[in-house]
Enzyme design. Structure first.
Site, PDB file in Angstrom:
ATOM      1  N   GLY A   1       0.839  -1.182   0.000  1.00 27.77           N
ATOM      2  CA  GLY A   1       0.000   0.000   0.000  1.00 27.77           C
ATOM      3  C   GLY A   1       0.878   1.238   0.000  1.00 27.77           C
TER       4      GLY A   1
ATOM      5  N   GLN B   1       3.191   9.818   1.169  1.00 28.35           N
ATOM      6  CA  GLN B   1       4.443   9.076   1.035  1.00 28.35           C
ATOM      7  C   GLN B   1       5.159   9.379  -0.282  1.00 28.35           C
ATOM      8  OE1 GLN B   1       2.547   5.097   2.296  1.00 28.35           O
ATOM      9  NE2 GLN B   1       4.641   4.976   3.089  1.00 28.35           N
TER      10      GLN B   1
ATOM     11  N   HIS C   1      -1.905   7.007   7.656  1.00 28.48           N
ATOM     12  CA  HIS C   1      -1.049   7.961   6.941  1.00 28.48           C
ATOM     13  C   HIS C   1      -1.809   9.228   6.592  1.00 28.48           C
ATOM     14  CE1 HIS C   1       2.849   6.130   6.359  1.00 28.48           C
ATOM     15  NE2 HIS C   1       2.342   5.017   5.843  1.00 28.48           N
TER      16      HIS C   1
ATOM     17  N   HIS D   1      -3.415   0.877   8.290  1.00 30.47           N
ATOM     18  CA  HIS D   1      -2.098   1.514   8.190  1.00 30.47           C
ATOM     19  C   HIS D   1      -2.139   2.695   7.223  1.00 30.47           C
ATOM     20  CE1 HIS D   1       2.484   1.124   7.813  1.00 30.47           C
ATOM     21  NE2 HIS D   1       2.162   1.881   6.783  1.00 30.47           N
ATOM     22  N   GLU D   2      -2.722   2.482   6.040  1.00 31.02           N
ATOM     23  CA  GLU D   2      -2.751   3.540   5.034  1.00 31.02           C
ATOM     24  C   GLU D   2      -3.684   4.680   5.439  1.00 31.02           C
ATOM     25  OE1 GLU D   2      -0.488   3.563   2.896  1.00 31.02           O
ATOM     26  OE2 GLU D   2       0.128   1.475   3.124  1.00 31.02           O
TER      27      GLU D   2
ATOM     28  N   CYS E   1       6.784  -0.329   6.759  1.00 33.31           N
ATOM     29  CA  CYS E   1       6.303   0.884   6.087  1.00 33.31           C
ATOM     30  C   CYS E   1       7.365   1.336   5.104  1.00 33.31           C
ATOM     31  CB  CYS E   1       6.028   1.978   7.125  1.00 33.31           C
ATOM     32  SG  CYS E   1       5.463   3.543   6.404  1.00 33.31           S
ATOM     33  N   LEU E   2       6.942   1.695   3.894  1.00 37.04           N
ATOM     34  CA  LEU E   2       7.898   2.128   2.887  1.00 37.04           C
ATOM     35  C   LEU E   2       8.600   3.416   3.294  1.00 37.04           C
ATOM     36  CD1 LEU E   2       5.896   1.365  -0.387  1.00 37.04           C
ATOM     37  CD2 LEU E   2       7.520  -0.085   0.847  1.00 37.04           C
TER      38      LEU E   2
END
Length: 208
Positions: free
Chosen positions: A69, A74, A165, A161-162, A119-120
């Protein structure tokens, strides 16, 4: 049971990568500590070609980084939007995007799954984070039409999670001080390795 759901609807077959990625450009992924990741994003109010192009870029950037995701902040854009290509615990693949996501409040007493999460924007770090076993996110698609996406297990974790963000939260915010330090140490140790893998992946996808 269908093996792939796109925008919450079952499909008979689907390519390895979402078609959006073929139209996209790779963008730089922001890292924890950058302001855009730590403040609430703005609602998307304009639905048109610019939004569609951003979604295309986000899909390709997510695939290059081997993520499940990716939220707009991000890639440095403070809008409430994320894309995903994520399996659930039954191996069913879920692909799509959601604009202006709102996560339903979890039902009281719902079981939490305390499992590993990465997480990226925290490259290389993986920590256990408790998340509800089921998630429902309401929002819109790229055209502004209403959308409801439900997920269980790992996909529920991705949706939560997304959505975090879009409120300016990274998963580090859900950790104890000690675990947060551990995650940042992992990031320091593994960051170069992660970036090398992303560069190789970009070449593999023909987008160096």
């Amino acid at each position: 049971m269908p093996r792939v759901f796109v925008q919450g609807s079952p499909v008979g077959h689907y390519p390895r990568h979402a078609p959006e990625a073929g139209r996209g450009t790779v963008r730089r992924i922001t890292e924890t500590g950058e302001e855009v990741l730590h403040k609430s994003c703005r609602d998307v109010t304009e639905f048109g070609p610019d939004l569609a192009a951003l979604i295309d870029d986000m899909f390709l950037t997510m695939y290059v980084a081997e993520g499940a995701g990716l939220a707009a902040n991000q890639v440095g854009i403070g809008l409430r939007l994320f894309v995903y290509d994520c399996p659930d615990d039954d191996g069913v693949r879920h692909v799509g995007h959601i604009v202006n996501p709102v996560l339903d409040a979890p039902v009281r007493g719902r079981r939490l799954l305390d499992e590993d999460e990465g997480c990226l924007s925290v490259p290389g770090a993986v920590m256990a984070v408790p998340r509800p076993e089921r998630a429902v996110v309401r929002g819109q698609d790229r055209n502004g039409d209403p959308l409801v996406i439900e997920g269980t297990g790992y996909f529920a974790r991705c949706l939560a999670h997304e959505t975090d963000h879009t409120h300016g939260h990274v998963y580090l915010d859900r950790l104890s001080r000690r675990d947060r330090k551990d995650a940042l140490r992992q990031m320091t140790d593994r960051r170069d390795e992660v970036f090398a893998r992303r560069a190789a992946r970009a070449v593999e996808l023909g987008r160096p």
